[in-house]
Design a protein around this motif. Structure first.
Motif, PDB file in Angstrom:
ATOM      1  N   LYS A  71     -14.679  44.405   2.108  1.00  0.00           N
ATOM      2  CA  LYS A  71     -13.878  43.837   1.030  1.00  0.00           C
ATOM      3  C   LYS A  71     -12.694  44.765   0.765  1.00  0.00           C
ATOM      4  CE  LYS A  71     -17.791  41.619  -1.283  1.00  0.00           C
ATOM      5  NZ  LYS A  71     -18.604  41.564  -2.521  1.00  0.00           N
ATOM      6  N   GLY A  72     -11.630  44.202   0.271  1.00  0.00           N
ATOM      7  CA  GLY A  72     -10.437  44.994   0.018  1.00  0.00           C
ATOM      8  C   GLY A  72      -9.268  44.553   0.874  1.00  0.00           C
ATOM      9  N   GLY A  73      -9.503  43.577   1.765  1.00  0.00           N
ATOM     10  CA  GLY A  73      -8.393  43.014   2.516  1.00  0.00           C
ATOM     11  C   GLY A  73      -7.501  42.184   1.613  1.00  0.00           C
ATOM     12  N   ARG A  74      -6.281  41.945   2.066  1.00  0.00           N
ATOM     13  CA  ARG A  74      -5.329  41.199   1.249  1.00  0.00           C
ATOM     14  C   ARG A  74      -4.641  40.117   2.080  1.00  0.00           C
ATOM     15  NH1 ARG A  74      -3.483  43.947  -3.334  1.00  0.00           N
ATOM     16  NH2 ARG A  74      -5.176  45.169  -4.220  1.00  0.00           N
ATOM     17  N   ASP A  75      -4.242  39.039   1.416  1.00  0.00           N
ATOM     18  CA  ASP A  75      -3.490  37.955   2.041  1.00  0.00           C
ATOM     19  C   ASP A  75      -2.383  37.532   1.094  1.00  0.00           C
ATOM     20  OD1 ASP A  75      -5.168  36.826   4.556  1.00  0.00           O
ATOM     21  OD2 ASP A  75      -6.557  37.478   2.996  1.00  0.00           O
ATOM     22  N   HIS A  76      -1.163  37.447   1.628  1.00  0.00           N
ATOM     23  CA  HIS A  76      -0.051  36.917   0.835  1.00  0.00           C
ATOM     24  C   HIS A  76       0.796  36.018   1.723  1.00  0.00           C
ATOM     25  CE1 HIS A  76       3.273  36.485  -1.893  1.00  0.00           C
ATOM     26  NE2 HIS A  76       4.109  36.990  -1.000  1.00  0.00           N
ATOM     27  N   ASN A  77       0.970  34.780   1.280  1.00  0.00           N
ATOM     28  CA  ASN A  77       1.818  33.826   1.990  1.00  0.00           C
ATOM     29  C   ASN A  77       1.292  33.524   3.395  1.00  0.00           C
ATOM     30  OD1 ASN A  77       3.931  32.263   1.133  1.00  0.00           O
ATOM     31  ND2 ASN A  77       5.542  33.638   1.843  1.00  0.00           N
ATOM     32  N   THR A  78      -0.042  33.546   3.544  1.00  0.00           N
ATOM     33  CA  THR A  78      -0.630  33.334   4.870  1.00  0.00           C
ATOM     34  C   THR A  78      -1.280  31.959   5.013  1.00  0.00           C
ATOM     35  OG1 THR A  78      -2.717  34.349   4.151  1.00  0.00           O
ATOM     36  CG2 THR A  78      -1.095  35.797   5.168  1.00  0.00           C
ATOM     37  N   ASP A  79      -1.013  31.046   4.087  1.00  0.00           N
ATOM     38  CA  ASP A  79      -1.692  29.754   4.112  1.00  0.00           C
ATOM     39  C   ASP A  79      -1.380  28.964   5.378  1.00  0.00           C
ATOM     40  OD1 ASP A  79       0.866  29.878   2.729  1.00  0.00           O
ATOM     41  OD2 ASP A  79       0.726  27.699   2.567  1.00  0.00           O
ATOM     42  N   SER A  80      -0.209  29.175   5.981  1.00  0.00           N
ATOM     43  CA  SER A  80       0.152  28.441   7.198  1.00  0.00           C
ATOM     44  C   SER A  80       0.051  29.298   8.452  1.00  0.00           C
ATOM     45  CB  SER A  80       1.590  27.912   7.071  1.00  0.00           C
ATOM     46  OG  SER A  80       2.498  28.986   6.866  1.00  0.00           O
ATOM     47  N   ALA A  81      -0.455  30.520   8.320  1.00  0.00           N
ATOM     48  CA  ALA A  81      -0.553  31.448   9.453  1.00  0.00           C
ATOM     49  C   ALA A  81      -1.971  31.429  10.015  1.00  0.00           C
ATOM     50  CB  ALA A  81      -0.176  32.858   9.022  1.00  0.00           C
ATOM     51  N   ALA A  82      -2.089  31.282  11.334  1.00  0.00           N
ATOM     52  CA  ALA A  82      -3.395  31.281  12.000  1.00  0.00           C
ATOM     53  C   ALA A  82      -3.669  32.675  12.550  1.00  0.00           C
ATOM     54  CB  ALA A  82      -3.412  30.254  13.124  1.00  0.00           C
ATOM     55  N   ILE A  83      -4.307  33.516  11.733  1.00  0.00           N
ATOM     56  CA  ILE A  83      -4.599  34.905  12.091  1.00  0.00           C
ATOM     57  C   ILE A  83      -6.110  35.097  12.046  1.00  0.00           C
ATOM     58  CG2 ILE A  83      -4.139  37.332  11.578  1.00  0.00           C
ATOM     59  CD1 ILE A  83      -1.693  36.467  10.041  1.00  0.00           C
ATOM     60  N   ALA A  84      -6.685  35.678  13.099  1.00  0.00           N
ATOM     61  CA  ALA A  84      -8.132  35.858  13.153  1.00  0.00           C
ATOM     62  C   ALA A  84      -8.459  37.125  13.925  1.00  0.00           C
ATOM     63  CB  ALA A  84      -8.804  34.653  13.799  1.00  0.00           C
ATOM     64  N   LEU A  85      -9.534  37.778  13.506  1.00  0.00           N
ATOM     65  CA  LEU A  85     -10.059  38.957  14.195  1.00  0.00           C
ATOM     66  C   LEU A  85     -11.212  38.533  15.090  1.00  0.00           C
ATOM     67  CD1 LEU A  85     -10.323  42.023  14.658  1.00  0.00           C
ATOM     68  CD2 LEU A  85     -11.771  42.110  12.607  1.00  0.00           C
ATOM     69  N   GLY A  86     -11.063  38.744  16.403  1.00  0.00           N
ATOM     70  CA  GLY A  86     -12.076  38.327  17.355  1.00  0.00           C
ATOM     71  C   GLY A  86     -13.177  39.355  17.543  1.00  0.00           C
ATOM     72  N   LEU A  87     -14.253  38.938  18.183  1.00  0.00           N
ATOM     73  CA  LEU A  87     -15.369  39.835  18.465  1.00  0.00           C
ATOM     74  C   LEU A  87     -14.997  40.910  19.479  1.00  0.00           C
ATOM     75  CD1 LEU A  87     -18.283  37.219  18.643  1.00  0.00           C
ATOM     76  CD2 LEU A  87     -17.638  38.693  16.723  1.00  0.00           C
ATOM     77  N   ASP A  88     -13.881  40.725  20.184  1.00  0.00           N
ATOM     78  CA  ASP A  88     -13.427  41.721  21.150  1.00  0.00           C
ATOM     79  C   ASP A  88     -12.503  42.751  20.506  1.00  0.00           C
ATOM     80  OD1 ASP A  88     -11.382  39.983  20.635  1.00  0.00           O
ATOM     81  OD2 ASP A  88     -10.770  39.737  22.716  1.00  0.00           O
ATOM     82  N   ASN A  89     -12.554  42.868  19.160  1.00  0.00           N
ATOM     83  CA  ASN A  89     -11.782  43.875  18.422  1.00  0.00           C
ATOM     84  C   ASN A  89     -10.280  43.669  18.588  1.00  0.00           C
ATOM     85  OD1 ASN A  89     -14.356  45.197  17.919  1.00  0.00           O
ATOM     86  ND2 ASN A  89     -14.198  46.002  20.000  1.00  0.00           N
ATOM     87  N   THR A  90      -9.868  42.422  18.649  1.00  0.00           N
ATOM     88  CA  THR A  90      -8.465  42.063  18.805  1.00  0.00           C
ATOM     89  C   THR A  90      -8.070  41.066  17.730  1.00  0.00           C
ATOM     90  OG1 THR A  90      -8.513  42.431  21.201  1.00  0.00           O
ATOM     91  CG2 THR A  90      -6.741  41.049  20.346  1.00  0.00           C
ATOM     92  N   VAL A  91      -6.955  41.323  17.069  1.00  0.00           N
ATOM     93  CA  VAL A  91      -6.403  40.378  16.089  1.00  0.00           C
ATOM     94  C   VAL A  91      -5.457  39.442  16.829  1.00  0.00           C
ATOM     95  CG1 VAL A  91      -5.021  40.111  14.003  1.00  0.00           C
ATOM     96  CG2 VAL A  91      -6.598  42.048  14.213  1.00  0.00           C
ATOM     97  N   ARG A  92      -5.670  38.144  16.669  1.00  0.00           N
ATOM     98  CA  ARG A  92      -4.838  37.147  17.350  1.00  0.00           C
ATOM     99  C   ARG A  92      -4.092  36.299  16.320  1.00  0.00           C
ATOM    100  NH1 ARG A  92      -9.206  37.755  20.708  1.00  0.00           N
ATOM    101  NH2 ARG A  92      -8.649  38.174  22.906  1.00  0.00           N
ATOM    102  N   ILE A  93      -2.814  36.116  16.602  1.00  0.00           N
ATOM    103  CA  ILE A  93      -1.981  35.238  15.781  1.00  0.00           C
ATOM    104  C   ILE A  93      -1.620  34.043  16.643  1.00  0.00           C
ATOM    105  CG2 ILE A  93       0.100  35.054  14.388  1.00  0.00           C
ATOM    106  CD1 ILE A  93       0.127  38.072  14.161  1.00  0.00           C
ATOM    107  N   ALA A  94      -2.286  32.927  16.393  1.00  0.00           N
ATOM    108  CA  ALA A  94      -2.040  31.720  17.173  1.00  0.00           C
ATOM    109  C   ALA A  94      -0.703  31.101  16.759  1.00  0.00           C
ATOM    110  CB  ALA A  94      -3.178  30.726  16.960  1.00  0.00           C
ATOM    111  N   PRO A  95      -0.128  30.242  17.614  1.00  0.00           N
ATOM    112  CA  PRO A  95       1.130  29.577  17.249  1.00  0.00           C
ATOM    113  C   PRO A  95       1.014  28.902  15.886  1.00  0.00           C
ATOM    114  CG  PRO A  95       0.639  29.180  19.552  1.00  0.00           C
ATOM    115  CD  PRO A  95      -0.570  29.879  18.980  1.00  0.00           C
ATOM    116  N   SER A  96       1.774  29.375  14.941  1.00  0.00           N
ATOM    117  CA  SER A  96       1.701  28.884  13.563  1.00  0.00           C
ATOM    118  C   SER A  96       2.937  29.381  12.824  1.00  0.00           C
ATOM    119  CB  SER A  96       0.422  29.378  12.877  1.00  0.00           C
ATOM    120  OG  SER A  96       0.318  30.797  12.968  1.00  0.00           O
TER     121      SER A  96
END
Length: 272
Positions: free
Chosen positions: A98-123
């Protein structure tokens, strides 16, 4: 009338501040907090860090920040062949805290994968968007990324902050030159003056600015100028400082969440 002038000045200053922003800028930064004692020598401290029954050899808590500090939104159609932006953390993620933050990300496809990689899909990554992950990891992270967006500049905050621009490098050189010349002319002159013939000293005295106080104040003014130029060269460039302001403004607007305790009693085991 006066209010209009003030408004114009403020608008011009704002435009100058924004001039450092490219149309498309995605910034990355990681802050690291180590949970190791004595560089992780658990046999000296008599304890070890255990999460969900598994020991964490090199526990760290990291905040991974991604934010759009550019002048425009990053659109989905800008992604190359629909491929995502990938940010590899270079470290094993134990869990998200806990302690993560999100601002203006409602249309952003951002996810942390099990392979320790953050991916930003086309969005749509809106201008001023900020995403913060707070993670418990095993080891020290080292971010690497692939850029799959046309005309997008991905910037590492630490690298940009520590790399001076050309004007900052010139300012540092100019300040050194001023200090050297001031030392040679003023202090060197004070040392040489007593050994000069009387006629030469009188001629120098007649040539000094009048009143004599000006001669005393002039080196101080030059020194102040050199210090100002030096401070300008020593500070980080406007671009990373502007990017930090964009991030901090977004974090301040994001929903506040209660931080999970980093070390909980059930996570620590003492050795016999």
């Amino acid at each position: 009338m006066g209010g209009a002038i003030v408004a114009i000045v403020i608008e011009r200053l704002y435009q100058r501040w924004r001039a450092d922003a490219d149309d498309f800028e995605l910034w990355l930064n990681v802050n690291i907090l180590t949970l190791m004692a004595e560089e992780g020598d658990r046999f000296e401290t008599g304890m070890r860090y255990v999460v969900d029954g598994a020991e964490v050899e090199r526990p760290h808590v990291i905040d991974v920040d991604l934010w759009n500090a550019g002048a425009k939104d990053i659109r989905p159609d800008m992604f190359s062949a629909g491929a995502p932006i990938e940010v590899a953390l270079g470290v094993h993620v134990i869990k998200e805290l806990k302690g993560g933050r999100d601002h203006n990300t409602d249309s952003a496809a951002i996810a942390l994968g099990l392979d320790n990689t953050v991916r930003i899909a086309p969005s749509l990554l809106k201008r001023g968007m900020v995403k913060r992950y707070r993670l418990l990891v095993d080891g020290t992270p080292e971010l690497t990324w692939t850029n799959q967006v046309a005309d997008l500049q991905i910037r590492d905050l630490d690298q940009e902050w520590e790399t001076p621009t050309l004007d900052r490098r010139i300012a540092r050189i100019a300040a050194r030159v001023i200090f050297i010349l001031l030392g040679v002319i003023f202090f060197g002159g004070m040392l040489v003056l007593p050994f000069l013939p009387d006629g030469v000293r009188l001629a120098i005295g007649d040539a000094l600015p009048q009143p004599l106080g000006l001669f005393v104040l002039l080196p101080g003014a030059v020194l102040a100028l050199g210090m100002g130029i030096f401070m300008y060269g020593a500070n980080a460039s406007r671009r990373p400082r502007r990017a930090v302001k964009v991030r901090n403004r977004g974090l301040a607007k994001s929903p506040k969440t209660s931080s999970e305790m980093l070390i909980r009693p059930r996570d620590v085991e003492y050795l016999d």
